[in-house]
Design a protein around this motif. Structure first.
Motif, PDB file in Angstrom:
ATOM      1  N   LYS A  88       0.809  -1.218   0.000  1.00 53.97           N
ATOM      2  CA  LYS A  88       0.000   0.000   0.000  1.00 53.97           C
ATOM      3  C   LYS A  88       0.849   1.278   0.000  1.00 53.97           C
ATOM      4  O   LYS A  88       0.376   2.328  -0.460  1.00 53.97           O
ATOM      5  CB  LYS A  88      -0.959  -0.016   1.192  1.00 53.97           C
ATOM      6  CG  LYS A  88      -2.077  -1.044   1.027  1.00 53.97           C
ATOM      7  CD  LYS A  88      -3.034  -1.107   2.200  1.00 53.97           C
ATOM      8  CE  LYS A  88      -4.133  -2.125   1.884  1.00 53.97           C
ATOM      9  NZ  LYS A  88      -5.097  -2.315   2.944  1.00 53.97           N
ATOM     10  N   VAL A  95      -6.265   6.797   9.666  1.00 54.44           N
ATOM     11  CA  VAL A  95      -6.455   5.380   9.355  1.00 54.44           C
ATOM     12  C   VAL A  95      -5.059   4.826   9.107  1.00 54.44           C
ATOM     13  O   VAL A  95      -4.338   5.327   8.236  1.00 54.44           O
ATOM     14  CB  VAL A  95      -7.350   5.194   8.107  1.00 54.44           C
ATOM     15  CG1 VAL A  95      -7.492   3.707   7.771  1.00 54.44           C
ATOM     16  CG2 VAL A  95      -8.712   5.820   8.347  1.00 54.44           C
ATOM     17  N   TYR A 101      -6.254  -7.735   3.994  1.00 53.86           N
ATOM     18  CA  TYR A 101      -7.398  -7.960   3.099  1.00 53.86           C
ATOM     19  C   TYR A 101      -8.647  -7.905   3.952  1.00 53.86           C
ATOM     20  O   TYR A 101      -8.592  -8.130   5.172  1.00 53.86           O
ATOM     21  CB  TYR A 101      -7.297  -9.320   2.387  1.00 53.86           C
ATOM     22  CG  TYR A 101      -7.394 -10.491   3.328  1.00 53.86           C
ATOM     23  CD1 TYR A 101      -6.305 -10.886   4.083  1.00 53.86           C
ATOM     24  CD2 TYR A 101      -8.595 -11.167   3.509  1.00 53.86           C
ATOM     25  CE1 TYR A 101      -6.404 -11.932   4.987  1.00 53.86           C
ATOM     26  CE2 TYR A 101      -8.695 -12.222   4.401  1.00 53.86           C
ATOM     27  CZ  TYR A 101      -7.596 -12.601   5.136  1.00 53.86           C
ATOM     28  OH  TYR A 101      -7.706 -13.617   6.031  1.00 53.86           O
ATOM     29  N   ASP A 102      -9.757  -7.591   3.312  1.00 59.29           N
ATOM     30  CA  ASP A 102     -11.049  -7.555   4.012  1.00 59.29           C
ATOM     31  C   ASP A 102     -10.964  -6.801   5.341  1.00 59.29           C
ATOM     32  O   ASP A 102     -11.541  -7.216   6.353  1.00 59.29           O
ATOM     33  CB  ASP A 102     -11.558  -8.984   4.271  1.00 59.29           C
ATOM     34  CG  ASP A 102     -12.088  -9.624   2.976  1.00 59.29           C
ATOM     35  OD1 ASP A 102     -12.226  -8.902   1.966  1.00 59.29           O
ATOM     36  OD2 ASP A 102     -12.370 -10.832   2.998  1.00 59.29           O
ATOM     37  N   GLU A 119      -3.231   7.493   6.860  1.00 60.90           N
ATOM     38  CA  GLU A 119      -4.080   8.292   5.959  1.00 60.90           C
ATOM     39  C   GLU A 119      -5.050   9.128   6.765  1.00 60.90           C
ATOM     40  O   GLU A 119      -5.449   8.741   7.873  1.00 60.90           O
ATOM     41  CB  GLU A 119      -4.917   7.369   5.061  1.00 60.90           C
ATOM     42  CG  GLU A 119      -4.130   6.603   4.061  1.00 60.90           C
ATOM     43  CD  GLU A 119      -5.018   5.701   3.215  1.00 60.90           C
ATOM     44  OE1 GLU A 119      -4.503   5.128   2.271  1.00 60.90           O
ATOM     45  OE2 GLU A 119      -6.224   5.575   3.523  1.00 60.90           O
ATOM     46  N   GLU A 120      -5.472  10.235   6.168  1.00 61.38           N
ATOM     47  CA  GLU A 120      -6.570  10.989   6.774  1.00 61.38           C
ATOM     48  C   GLU A 120      -7.794  10.083   6.862  1.00 61.38           C
ATOM     49  O   GLU A 120      -7.976   9.186   6.029  1.00 61.38           O
ATOM     50  CB  GLU A 120      -6.904  12.216   5.913  1.00 61.38           C
ATOM     51  CG  GLU A 120      -7.464  11.817   4.551  1.00 61.38           C
ATOM     52  CD  GLU A 120      -7.962  12.978   3.708  1.00 61.38           C
ATOM     53  OE1 GLU A 120      -8.740  13.796   4.224  1.00 61.38           O
ATOM     54  OE2 GLU A 120      -7.561  13.041   2.527  1.00 61.38           O
ATOM     55  N   LEU A 121      -8.628  10.302   7.871  1.00 58.53           N
ATOM     56  CA  LEU A 121      -9.902   9.591   7.981  1.00 58.53           C
ATOM     57  C   LEU A 121     -10.882  10.311   7.046  1.00 58.53           C
ATOM     58  O   LEU A 121     -11.376  11.396   7.349  1.00 58.53           O
ATOM     59  CB  LEU A 121     -10.393   9.634   9.431  1.00 58.53           C
ATOM     60  CG  LEU A 121     -11.720   8.954   9.748  1.00 58.53           C
ATOM     61  CD1 LEU A 121     -11.696   7.469   9.424  1.00 58.53           C
ATOM     62  CD2 LEU A 121     -12.073   9.148  11.230  1.00 58.53           C
ATOM     63  N   PHE A 165     -16.669  10.101   3.848  1.00 53.06           N
ATOM     64  CA  PHE A 165     -17.227   9.807   2.525  1.00 53.06           C
ATOM     65  C   PHE A 165     -18.735   9.613   2.580  1.00 53.06           C
ATOM     66  O   PHE A 165     -19.299   9.228   3.592  1.00 53.06           O
ATOM     67  CB  PHE A 165     -16.523   8.612   1.874  1.00 53.06           C
ATOM     68  CG  PHE A 165     -16.511   7.337   2.680  1.00 53.06           C
ATOM     69  CD1 PHE A 165     -17.609   6.497   2.700  1.00 53.06           C
ATOM     70  CD2 PHE A 165     -15.370   6.970   3.395  1.00 53.06           C
ATOM     71  CE1 PHE A 165     -17.581   5.307   3.414  1.00 53.06           C
ATOM     72  CE2 PHE A 165     -15.341   5.774   4.119  1.00 53.06           C
ATOM     73  CZ  PHE A 165     -16.452   4.948   4.136  1.00 53.06           C
ATOM     74  N   GLU A 225     -10.967   0.930  -6.126  1.00 53.46           N
ATOM     75  CA  GLU A 225     -11.912   1.242  -5.054  1.00 53.46           C
ATOM     76  C   GLU A 225     -11.797   2.729  -4.749  1.00 53.46           C
ATOM     77  O   GLU A 225     -10.691   3.245  -4.573  1.00 53.46           O
ATOM     78  CB  GLU A 225     -11.597   0.426  -3.802  1.00 53.46           C
ATOM     79  CG  GLU A 225     -11.754  -1.065  -3.990  1.00 53.46           C
ATOM     80  CD  GLU A 225     -11.394  -1.840  -2.719  1.00 53.46           C
ATOM     81  OE1 GLU A 225     -11.557  -1.311  -1.602  1.00 53.46           O
ATOM     82  OE2 GLU A 225     -10.933  -2.982  -2.855  1.00 53.46           O
ATOM     83  N   ASN A 265      -8.929   4.724  -3.097  1.00 54.01           N
ATOM     84  CA  ASN A 265      -8.500   4.045  -1.880  1.00 54.01           C
ATOM     85  C   ASN A 265      -7.565   2.886  -2.196  1.00 54.01           C
ATOM     86  O   ASN A 265      -6.439   2.860  -1.750  1.00 54.01           O
ATOM     87  CB  ASN A 265      -9.725   3.558  -1.088  1.00 54.01           C
ATOM     88  CG  ASN A 265      -9.338   2.716   0.114  1.00 54.01           C
ATOM     89  OD1 ASN A 265      -8.316   2.988   0.757  1.00 54.01           O
ATOM     90  ND2 ASN A 265     -10.106   1.693   0.402  1.00 54.01           N
ATOM     91  N   GLU A 266      -8.043   1.945  -2.985  1.00 53.17           N
ATOM     92  CA  GLU A 266      -7.344   0.667  -3.140  1.00 53.17           C
ATOM     93  C   GLU A 266      -7.352   0.217  -4.582  1.00 53.17           C
ATOM     94  O   GLU A 266      -8.275   0.559  -5.332  1.00 53.17           O
ATOM     95  CB  GLU A 266      -8.146  -0.405  -2.372  1.00 53.17           C
ATOM     96  CG  GLU A 266      -7.606  -0.796  -1.032  1.00 53.17           C
ATOM     97  CD  GLU A 266      -6.515  -1.829  -1.114  1.00 53.17           C
ATOM     98  OE1 GLU A 266      -5.394  -1.469  -1.528  1.00 53.17           O
ATOM     99  OE2 GLU A 266      -6.762  -2.973  -0.749  1.00 53.17           O
TER     100      GLU A 266
HETATM  101  P1  ADP Z   1      -8.389  -3.874   2.566  1.00 52.39           P
HETATM  102  O1  ADP Z   1      -7.095  -4.002   1.850  1.00 52.39           O
HETATM  103  O2  ADP Z   1      -8.471  -4.700   3.790  1.00 52.39           O
HETATM  104  O3  ADP Z   1      -9.603  -3.996   1.681  1.00 52.39           O
HETATM  105  P2  ADP Z   1      -8.845  -0.990   2.556  1.00 52.39           P
HETATM  106  O4  ADP Z   1      -7.690  -0.078   2.496  1.00 52.39           O
HETATM  107  O5  ADP Z   1      -9.648  -1.177   1.321  1.00 52.39           O
HETATM  108  O6  ADP Z   1      -8.369  -2.385   3.140  1.00 52.39           O
HETATM  109  O7  ADP Z   1      -9.814  -0.509   3.715  1.00 52.39           O
HETATM  110  C1  ADP Z   1     -10.954  -1.254   4.111  1.00 52.39           C
HETATM  111  C2  ADP Z   1     -12.118  -0.301   4.398  1.00 52.39           C
HETATM  112  O8  ADP Z   1     -11.750   0.616   5.442  1.00 52.39           O
HETATM  113  C3  ADP Z   1     -12.492   0.588   3.228  1.00 52.39           C
HETATM  114  O9  ADP Z   1     -13.352  -0.065   2.340  1.00 52.39           O
HETATM  115  C4  ADP Z   1     -13.153   1.753   3.938  1.00 52.39           C
HETATM  116  O10 ADP Z   1     -14.475   1.424   4.320  1.00 52.39           O
HETATM  117  C5  ADP Z   1     -12.301   1.903   5.194  1.00 52.39           C
HETATM  118  N1  ADP Z   1     -11.207   2.872   4.954  1.00 52.39           N
HETATM  119  C6  ADP Z   1      -9.983   2.594   4.419  1.00 52.39           C
HETATM  120  N2  ADP Z   1      -9.216   3.706   4.328  1.00 52.39           N
HETATM  121  C7  ADP Z   1      -9.955   4.728   4.802  1.00 52.39           C
HETATM  122  C8  ADP Z   1      -9.738   6.149   4.970  1.00 52.39           C
HETATM  123  N3  ADP Z   1      -8.576   6.721   4.659  1.00 52.39           N
HETATM  124  N4  ADP Z   1     -10.752   6.882   5.484  1.00 52.39           N
HETATM  125  C9  ADP Z   1     -11.933   6.314   5.829  1.00 52.39           C
HETATM  126  N5  ADP Z   1     -12.199   4.996   5.708  1.00 52.39           N
HETATM  127  C10 ADP Z   1     -11.237   4.203   5.200  1.00 52.39           C
END
Ligand code: ADP
Length: 370
Positions: free
Chosen positions: A100, A138, A146-147, A172-174, A177, A245, A257-258
């Motif tokens: 990441k 975060v 994952y998940d 990361e910033e929270l 959304f 994502e 995000n991802e």
């Molecule tokens: P994974 O690799 O486990 O899927 P993610 O990075 O996609 O992890 O994060 C999982 C979930 O956490 C996201 O789908 C979202 O709901 C929440 N999340 C992740 N990053 C942030 C963020 N910076 N701010 C707010 N929510 C976040």
């Protein structure tokens, strides 16, 4: 390029590649982790994907190697490339989905909008990040999450000590959304890209729960999301399916995000809902064949995940009632043993009215609640 595809990883994503492989007459071979894996129908080998000799042996008589997950180590991938075996997506692209911190760096370099982020190495670094970002962050482990595992909301500088003990983390910033979205595209080595309609995703406890496509009321965000995903696919030279994502912020902006470089849970609806499913498209793309039409069959598709419960019942145990009640819903069981919270299947409903389709998909999935 011949037509034998080797898939490393025997989970449900490999399993769902089997029907289009059969239809196209493409041979699929799977390197599964365990006997009786979800993709056991196509499994020709069981072995450790972290072991170079095992993966090389598996790949020796396939035409191209692709993946059910992103966890194959780079040194193993380097052995494949060194042996002249086409690997799609390429290791350089896959690395971005494996780490990441690498992902944030590469996306930032491409000018893609992402949440405010920093690489944090210690408690002082996290304290500084919290100070600069309203006291909340975060924190994510760079690899292996994952998940939602490996993702934690923190409000104090000592709340990630356990992870910092093993190396740097991503802070990361929270993000505030409105909702989460996912843009799926596929790209073939020659460069053609095809995008499916933007989807809305709902996560529960970090796990994808429900997907609606097209994302209701997305308007011009759909074009923005498609442009972003196409720019990422080209910028990182991705081949196969790429899932992006996204967050739609409360101000209506899109932030990435991802990334996932394989078929993705946000695209399961395409099996019934789109002319070409993500699984068929992945096979086409890694074989460098012309991509299929990505348009929707129906105005609305809703996919609801089925998670394992403590009762340990399998989906087929409940089929007599569920299928009788919902002859117009499509049921997918991954053939996995049920464990609490584990993704064991999904259902998809299609139709014209969002509320009706959503209610139907939820009601059908509810038959499998513990
Ligand atoms: P994974 O690799 O486990 O899927 P993610 O990075 O996609 O992890 O994060 C999982 C979930 O956490 C996201 O789908 C979202 O709901 C929440 N999340 C992740 N990053 C942030 C963020 N910076 N701010 C707010 N929510 C976040």
């Amino acid at each position: 390029m011949g037509s034998v595809i080797g898939v490393v990883g025997g989970g449900q994503l490999a399993r769902m590649m089997i029907p289009p492989a059969v239809a196209l007459g493409v041979e699929l071979r799977v390197l599964a982790e365990i006997d009786g894996a979800s993709a056991a129908l196509a499994a020709t080998a069981v072995g450790d994907y972290r072991d170079a000799a095992t993966v090389l042996g598996f790949a020796a008589d396939v035409d191209v190697v692709t993946f059910d997950h992103e966890h194959v180590p780079q040194d193993v991938l380097a052995h494949l490339v060194g042996a002249g075996i086409p690997v799609r997506p390429r290791p350089e692209a896959l690395e971005v989905a494996q780490d990441k911190l690498v992902m944030r760096r590469r996306l930032a370099a491409l000018g893609i909008p992402v949440p405010v982020w920093a690489e944090v190495r210690d408690r002082d670094g996290l304290a500084a990040f919290l100070d600069a970002n309203g006291g909340a962050a975060v924190v994510k482990t760079p690899k292996g999450g994952y998940d939602g595992k490996g993702v934690r909301i923190v409000r104090s500088a000592d709340a990630a000590d356990d992870w910092l003990a093993t190396g740097a983390v991503l802070a990361e910033e929270l993000v505030e959304f409105r909702r989460e979205l996912a843009q799926l595209v596929a790209r073939r080595p020659s460069g053609d890209v095809a995008a499916w309609p933007l989807a809305e995703t709902v996560q529960r406890d970090g796990v994808c729960a429900e997907v609606t496509a097209p994302a209701p009321g997305a308007g011009k965000l759909s074009d923005e999301a498609r442009d972003l995903a196409e720019a990422i696919a080209s910028g990182l030279d991705v081949t196969g399916v790429l899932a992006v994502e996204l967050f739609e912020t409360t101000e209506g902006r899109l932030l990435v995000n991802e990334l996932a470089m394989r078929p993705h849970n946000s695209g399961h609806w395409t099996i019934e809902g789109a002319v070409t499913s993500q699984f068929e498209q992945h096979l086409r793309a890694v074989l460098d064949l012309p991509l299929g039409d990505t348009s929707s069959h129906s105005p609305v598709s809703v996919m609801v995940n089925v998670l394992g419960g403590p009762a340990g019942a399998t989906m087929p145990d409940r089929y007599p009632d569920a299928l009788a009640a919902h002859p117009d819903v499509k049921f997918h069981s991954y053939g996995k043993t049920s464990r609490p919270g584990r993704k064991v299947g999904h259902v998809t409903a299609t139709g014209t009215n969002l509320d009706e389709v959503r209610a139907r998909a939820r009601a059908a999935a509810a038959f499998f609640d513990a």
